[in-house]
Design a protein around this motif. Structure first.
Motif, PDB file in Angstrom:
ATOM      1  N   PRO A   2       0.847  -1.154  -0.533  1.00 58.26           N
ATOM      2  CA  PRO A   2      -0.208   0.033  -0.085  1.00 58.26           C
ATOM      3  C   PRO A   2       0.796   1.091  -0.001  1.00 58.26           C
ATOM      4  O   PRO A   2       1.909   1.234   0.947  1.00 58.26           O
ATOM      5  N   ARG A   3      -0.318   2.204  -0.649  1.00 54.82           N
ATOM      6  CA  ARG A   3       1.047   3.639  -0.935  1.00 54.82           C
ATOM      7  C   ARG A   3       0.700   3.805   0.461  1.00 54.82           C
ATOM      8  O   ARG A   3      -0.213   4.276   1.170  1.00 54.82           O
ATOM      9  N   ILE A   5      -0.045   7.337   2.117  1.00 57.71           N
ATOM     10  CA  ILE A   5      -1.707   8.533   1.491  1.00 57.71           C
ATOM     11  C   ILE A   5      -1.819   9.270   2.221  1.00 57.71           C
ATOM     12  O   ILE A   5      -1.825   8.609   3.572  1.00 57.71           O
ATOM     13  N   TYR A  54      -5.420  11.446  -7.579  1.00 64.78           N
ATOM     14  CA  TYR A  54      -6.504  10.937  -6.764  1.00 64.78           C
ATOM     15  C   TYR A  54      -7.962  10.894  -7.626  1.00 64.78           C
ATOM     16  O   TYR A  54      -8.512  10.739  -7.439  1.00 64.78           O
ATOM     17  N   ASN A  76      -9.856   8.171  -8.777  1.00 59.33           N
ATOM     18  CA  ASN A  76      -9.431   7.325  -9.719  1.00 59.33           C
ATOM     19  C   ASN A  76      -8.801   5.758  -9.192  1.00 59.33           C
ATOM     20  O   ASN A  76      -9.298   5.796  -7.959  1.00 59.33           O
ATOM     21  N   GLY A  78      -7.288   3.535  -9.567  1.00 56.63           N
ATOM     22  CA  GLY A  78      -5.551   3.070  -9.156  1.00 56.63           C
ATOM     23  C   GLY A  78      -5.512   3.340  -7.650  1.00 56.63           C
ATOM     24  O   GLY A  78      -4.496   2.435  -7.459  1.00 56.63           O
ATOM     25  N   TYR A  79      -6.390   3.981  -7.112  1.00 57.54           N
ATOM     26  CA  TYR A  79      -5.590   4.948  -5.710  1.00 57.54           C
ATOM     27  C   TYR A  79      -7.209   4.318  -4.547  1.00 57.54           C
ATOM     28  O   TYR A  79      -6.639   4.321  -3.877  1.00 57.54           O
ATOM     29  N   ARG A  81      -8.249   1.404  -2.902  1.00 60.70           N
ATOM     30  CA  ARG A  81      -8.171   1.109  -2.575  1.00 60.70           C
ATOM     31  C   ARG A  81      -6.975   1.657  -1.452  1.00 60.70           C
ATOM     32  O   ARG A  81      -7.678   1.677   0.130  1.00 60.70           O
ATOM     33  N   ASP A  82      -6.551   2.022  -1.849  1.00 64.42           N
ATOM     34  CA  ASP A  82      -4.882   2.835  -0.884  1.00 64.42           C
ATOM     35  C   ASP A  82      -5.775   3.986   0.245  1.00 64.42           C
ATOM     36  O   ASP A  82      -5.861   4.770   1.253  1.00 64.42           O
ATOM     37  N   LEU A  83      -7.096   4.895  -0.916  1.00 67.42           N
ATOM     38  CA  LEU A  83      -8.031   6.379  -0.245  1.00 67.42           C
ATOM     39  C   LEU A  83      -8.574   5.972   0.631  1.00 67.42           C
ATOM     40  O   LEU A  83      -8.848   6.318   1.921  1.00 67.42           O
ATOM     41  N   SER A  86      -6.568   4.887   3.674  1.00 67.46           N
ATOM     42  CA  SER A  86      -6.090   6.476   4.427  1.00 67.46           C
ATOM     43  C   SER A  86      -7.093   6.762   5.550  1.00 67.46           C
ATOM     44  O   SER A  86      -7.056   7.776   6.037  1.00 67.46           O
TER      45      SER A  86
END
Length: 102
Positions: A2-3, A5, A54, A76, A78-79, A81-83, A86
């Motif tokens: 995970p990124r 954020i 995002y 987006n 692509g982001y 799940r990570d958003l 976060s």
């Protein structure tokens, strides 16, 4: 992996208002959902989220309220799940190790 954020309060409000369902939200609807933000702050925050990647819009730029209201926005994929993580961080539980017995 995970990124990491980190979002501020205005960014969190906008991402929550857009949701993660994948459907677009018009600028007018977005403006109504985050009515606590002034127009200038809303425009700047949406632009910064678009610059990072995002948030995606069908219009590349908007300079007036009318242009903003006609644009459609969405998170987006692509982001997404990570958003989502976060906004609602959960502590990962250690995975149990299974012992294979013969």
């Amino acid at each position: 992996m995970p990124r990491e954020i980190s979002l501020d309060g205005g960014e969190i409000s906008i991402v929550k208002a857009l949701g993660f369902a994948g459907g677009g939200v018009s600028g007018k609807t977005l403006r109504d959902r985050v009515s606590e933000l002034e127009d200038a702050e809303l425009f700047d925050t949406v632009r910064s989220l678009m610059d990072i990647g995002y948030v995606v819009s069908d219009k590349s730029g908007f300079h007036t309220s009318e242009e903003f209201e006609k644009a459609n926005f969405h998170v987006n994929s692509g982001y997404a799940r990570d958003l989502k993580e976060s906004l609602n961080p959960t502590r990962e539980k250690p995975k149990s190790r299974r012992i294979r017995r013969e």
